[in-house]
Write an enzyme that holds these catalytic residues in place. Structure first.
Site, PDB file in Angstrom:
ATOM      1  N   CYS A   1       0.739  -1.264   0.091  1.00  0.00           N
ATOM      2  CA  CYS A   1      -0.052  -0.004   0.218  1.00  0.00           C
ATOM      3  C   CYS A   1       0.798   1.402   0.104  1.00  0.00           C
ATOM      4  O   CYS A   1       1.605   1.436  -0.924  1.00  0.00           O
ATOM      5  CB  CYS A   1      -1.102   0.102   1.183  1.00  0.00           C
ATOM      6  SG  CYS A   1      -2.554   1.023   1.001  1.00  0.00           S
TER       7      CYS A   1
ATOM      8  N   HIS B   1      -3.387  -4.993  -0.765  1.00  0.00           N
ATOM      9  CA  HIS B   1      -3.002  -5.474   0.675  1.00  0.00           C
ATOM     10  C   HIS B   1      -3.301  -7.043   0.462  1.00  0.00           C
ATOM     11  O   HIS B   1      -4.218  -7.615   0.504  1.00  0.00           O
ATOM     12  CB  HIS B   1      -4.327  -4.868   1.453  1.00  0.00           C
ATOM     13  CG  HIS B   1      -4.142  -3.551   1.896  1.00  0.00           C
ATOM     14  ND1 HIS B   1      -3.473  -2.979   2.898  1.00  0.00           N
ATOM     15  CD2 HIS B   1      -4.841  -2.318   1.285  1.00  0.00           C
ATOM     16  CE1 HIS B   1      -3.511  -1.783   3.045  1.00  0.00           C
ATOM     17  NE2 HIS B   1      -4.261  -1.382   2.148  1.00  0.00           N
TER      18      HIS B   1
ATOM     19  N   GLU C   1      -2.537  -9.003   2.671  1.00  0.00           N
ATOM     20  CA  GLU C   1      -3.231  -9.582   4.096  1.00  0.00           C
ATOM     21  C   GLU C   1      -4.768  -9.458   4.103  1.00  0.00           C
ATOM     22  O   GLU C   1      -5.012 -10.167   5.018  1.00  0.00           O
ATOM     23  CB  GLU C   1      -2.539  -8.828   5.290  1.00  0.00           C
ATOM     24  CG  GLU C   1      -3.182  -7.563   5.509  1.00  0.00           C
ATOM     25  CD  GLU C   1      -2.957  -6.132   4.731  1.00  0.00           C
ATOM     26  OE1 GLU C   1      -3.069  -5.022   4.863  1.00  0.00           O
ATOM     27  OE2 GLU C   1      -2.073  -6.447   3.689  1.00  0.00           O
TER      28      GLU C   1
END
Length: 197
Positions: free
Chosen positions: A81, A178, A180
């Site tokens: 990011c 992202h 995650e």
């Protein structure tokens, strides 16, 4: 168990990054110690928020030089990011602020007429020769993006035209998305990165 040193940028959602690594059997450790950043086996540079304030935090703690050194030495490093954007020379989001400069390009705002910020899933398409990046759907939350990353293998996505969704060079990877928060696709990418030697 692999240790991953996470460098706080002041506004990152570190909890979700830690949880993603723990699910893969890695041990995330948060540190702003430049020597630890230089020596760590793996370093993650997350980020949510503004380019300028995140860069300022790195400079205040002497982390910018440490990050540049480990990237120049091709040590396993992942930036996501705003962390990904910090690898570039500069960003239109924070005029006059110099980024880490390991990518000789500029991060710019999405063009007028497209939804900003880009929130949601987008298809990531890697160019030929990528080792870590594979095609799949990833979760994005961004108002700015880069159009090129000279000297890096690039994966693109489309939002108001093609942009750099991710990039890799040796053991270093930057993701505008992202991982995650990107389900099985993101987990597989993190797993491949953890396997780097």
């Amino acid at each position: 168990m692999a240790e991953v040193l996470i460098v706080p940028t002041g506004t990152a959602n570190i909890a979700s990054v830690q949880a993603a690594f723990r699910r893969l059997g890695a041990e995330p450790v948060v540190s702003e110690d430049p020597d630890r950043v230089r020596k760590a086996g793996r370093v993650m540079l997350p980020g949510v928020g503004a380019f300028g304030s995140s860069l300022r935090r790195l400079l205040e703690h002497g982390l910018a030089a440490a990050l540049r050194e480990r990237i120049a030495a091709d040590r396993p490093t992942m930036a996501i990011c705003v962390g990904h954007q910090l690898l570039f020379a500069e960003s239109e989001e924070s005029p006059g602020v110099t980024g880490l400069g390991v990518v000789a390009s500029v991060v710019g705002r999405f063009p007028a007429g497209v939804r900003v910020p880009q929130f949601g899933w987008n298809l990531v398409r890697p160019e030929e020769g990528c080792n870590l990046l594979e095609e799949g759907w990833a979760y994005f939350a961004n108002s700015y993006r880069a159009l090129e990353a000279p000297g890096w293998r690039v994966a693109t996505a489309e939002h108001g035209g093609p942009f750099v969704a991710a990039m890799e060079r040796g053991n270093v990877i930057g993701c505008q998305f992202h991982p995650e928060l990107s389900g099985a696709y993101g987990q597989a990418l993190l797993s491949r990165w953890l396997e780097l030697r």
